[in-house]
Scaffold this active site. Structure first.
Site, PDB file in Angstrom:
ATOM      1  CG  ASN A   7      19.590   3.713 -61.866  1.00 25.77           C
ATOM      2  OD1 ASN A   7      19.800   2.568 -62.281  1.00 25.77           O
ATOM      3  ND2 ASN A   7      20.565   4.545 -61.560  1.00 25.77           N
ATOM      4  NE  ARG A  95      22.593   4.832 -65.414  1.00 25.12           N
ATOM      5  CZ  ARG A  95      23.561   4.572 -64.551  1.00 25.12           C
ATOM      6  NH1 ARG A  95      23.282   4.274 -63.299  1.00 25.12           N
ATOM      7  NH2 ARG A  95      24.812   4.595 -64.937  1.00 25.12           N
ATOM      8  CG  HIS A 184      29.530   7.895 -66.302  1.00 25.01           C
ATOM      9  ND1 HIS A 184      30.845   7.826 -65.934  1.00 25.01           N
ATOM     10  CD2 HIS A 184      28.826   7.358 -65.283  1.00 25.01           C
ATOM     11  CE1 HIS A 184      30.958   7.257 -64.747  1.00 25.01           C
ATOM     12  NE2 HIS A 184      29.736   6.965 -64.331  1.00 25.01           N
ATOM     13  NE  ARG A 245      33.414   0.208 -61.807  1.00 29.23           N
ATOM     14  CZ  ARG A 245      32.477   1.106 -62.106  1.00 29.23           C
ATOM     15  NH1 ARG A 245      32.799   2.229 -62.713  1.00 29.23           N
ATOM     16  NH2 ARG A 245      31.222   0.867 -61.820  1.00 29.23           N
ATOM     17  CD  GLU A 388      24.200  10.265 -64.495  1.00 29.49           C
ATOM     18  OE1 GLU A 388      24.503  10.424 -63.298  1.00 29.49           O
ATOM     19  OE2 GLU A 388      24.553   9.293 -65.169  1.00 29.49           O
TER      20      GLU A 388
END
Ligand code: ADP
Length: 406
Positions: A7, A95, A184, A245, A388
């Protein structure tokens, strides 16, 4: 089969090496602060006994290529390594945040795929460039291994048009691909599958709401195995209240900030992405601190937590309506897996929808998949640890095997 999952961020490379057939993590770590004066390289190995060993090196890593080379050196190191030679690593799974409309499933990387990821840069200007760089660097360092891109957006490609289109002039979708994509996806897909296995029913026979609550947070409505709605939008800014956020706000807010407060677009971007959410409401984006502050009587933290849970609760209701029926609600990621307080607040008052939490079960710690609904709860409530990277490794293996078969 050994698969390295990478990643890549603007100044970091996070990695995990799996023996996928045995579903075993062999090593994991990260190169961080790449390009800065002092960079950080963390490398942990998992011994067959389950015992973990970690080393941390502090020295300059000049760029991403240097970073990945150092990681490979550690993976093959006689003392700290877990493979004899890099040729034992069959493939690299990357990813990639934004696959746009071009990618609906994991894909073996070739020149055309690289070009298509490049074309999606306007949709994810912060994420796709480092993801691309990671692939390019890995191709140079592992010239004989297959590279597979696994997209955060892919699981959401089944969204129906009424869920993905914005009510703005159609040409913006047709010419510029402005629409809801969702993110996601790897996590939502992984926990949905795990939940179905736990419930002993095929995913295609279930309607689920998956709730990923990490620093970024999103929900997905998964109807009969297909994602039909999700809270994030064209970018990850939409939907739930997150660490920093804002999630959903009035779309006219940026005009107000610009016209009345004289803020620049960059300042507004930073405000909504980096200074809002829990941090904007009560000064910290770390949920553990928010809960601690609330318990100490801090009113701002209490409001932040209530707002956070209220938004989730609203989407549970919305997705229940979107799917028509619901079998299970699934909590995952840092907050979802570890915070009984948040899970309880999210489910409070939903008894009439058949969602009833069991306070005792909810309070029990545990890193495994578990049920926290009361025996009377018509809708199952599950906590499912996400993974993940493992999912990326599994998908990578699947793509490679299907290529070898054809
Ligand atoms: P990322 O999106 O960075 O992968 P994670 O999934 O690791 O994030 O989630 C990070 C969040 O999880 C942080 O807000 C952290 O405070 C929260 N978290 C971790 N452990 C707990 C806990 N025991 N109680 C409440 N929140 C927790």
């Amino acid at each position: 089969m050994k698969i390295l999952v990478i990643n890549t961020g603007s100044s970091s490379i996070k990695y995990k090496l799996f023996d996928v057939d045995r579903q075993r993590l062999l090593a994991s770590g990260a190169a961080e602060k790449i390009g800065e004066e002092t960079s950080l390289l963390t490398h942990g190995t998992v011994l067959p006994t389950g015992e973990k060993k970690e080393i941390v090196e502090e020295q300059r890593i000049s760029d991403h290529e240097d970073g990945l080379k150092r990681i490979v050196d550690l993976l093959v190191d006689p003392e700290h390594g877990v493979v004899g030679d890099k040729s034992q690593i069959s493939a690299i799974g990357h990813r990639v945040v934004h696959g746009g409309e071009a990618f609906q499933s994991p894909t073996i990387v070739d020149e055309e795929v690289l070009e298509a990821i490049r074309e999606n840069i306007p949709l994810a200007p912060l994420h796709n460039p480092p993801n691309l760089l990671g692939i390019e660097v890995a191709r140079r360092i592992f010239p004989d291994s297959l590279q597979v891109a696994v997209f955060d957006t892919a699981f959401h490609h089944t969204l129906p048009v009424e869920a993905f289109l914005y009510a703005i002039p159609c040409r913006l979708y047709e010419e510029h691909k402005v629409r809801r994509y969702g993110f996601h996806g790897t996590s939502h897909a992984y926990v949905a599958e795990r939940a179905a296995a736990y419930l002993g029913r095929p995913l295609e026979a279930l309607n689920l709401i998956t709730i990923h609550l990490g620093n970024g947070a999103s929900m997905a409505a998964v109807k009969e195995g297909r994602c039909v709605d999700t809270t994030m939008g064209m970018t990850p800014l939409a939907g739930l209240v997150m660490g920093t956020r804002s999630g959903d706000v009035d779309p006219a807010l940026p005009f107000f900030l610009a016209f009345h407060l004289g803020m620049s677009l960059k300042e507004i971007d930073d405000l909504l992405n980096k200074e809002s959410g829990l941090k904007g409401l009560c000064g910290t984006n770390d949920m553990r601190e928010v809960i601690h502050k609330r318990d100490e009587g801090d009113r701002a933290a209490e409001i932040a937590l209530d707002l956070y849970a209220y938004r989730i609760k609203k989407y549970i209701g919305a997705y229940f309506a979107a799917m028509g029926s619901l079998h299970a609600v699934v909590f995952t990621a840092g907050v979802g897996e570890n915070s009984p307080a948040v899970r309880e607040l999210c489910c409070r008052g939903l008894e009439n929808l058949g969602i009833e939490i069991d306070r005792g079960r909810n309070a029990l710690p545990g890193g495994e998949i578990r049920e926290i609904g009361s025996p009377e709860s018509e809708v199952k409530i599950l906590v499912v640890p996400t993974n993940e990277e493992l999912r990326i490794a599994q998908e990578t293996k699947r793509v490679i095997e299907s290529k070898t078969r054809t």
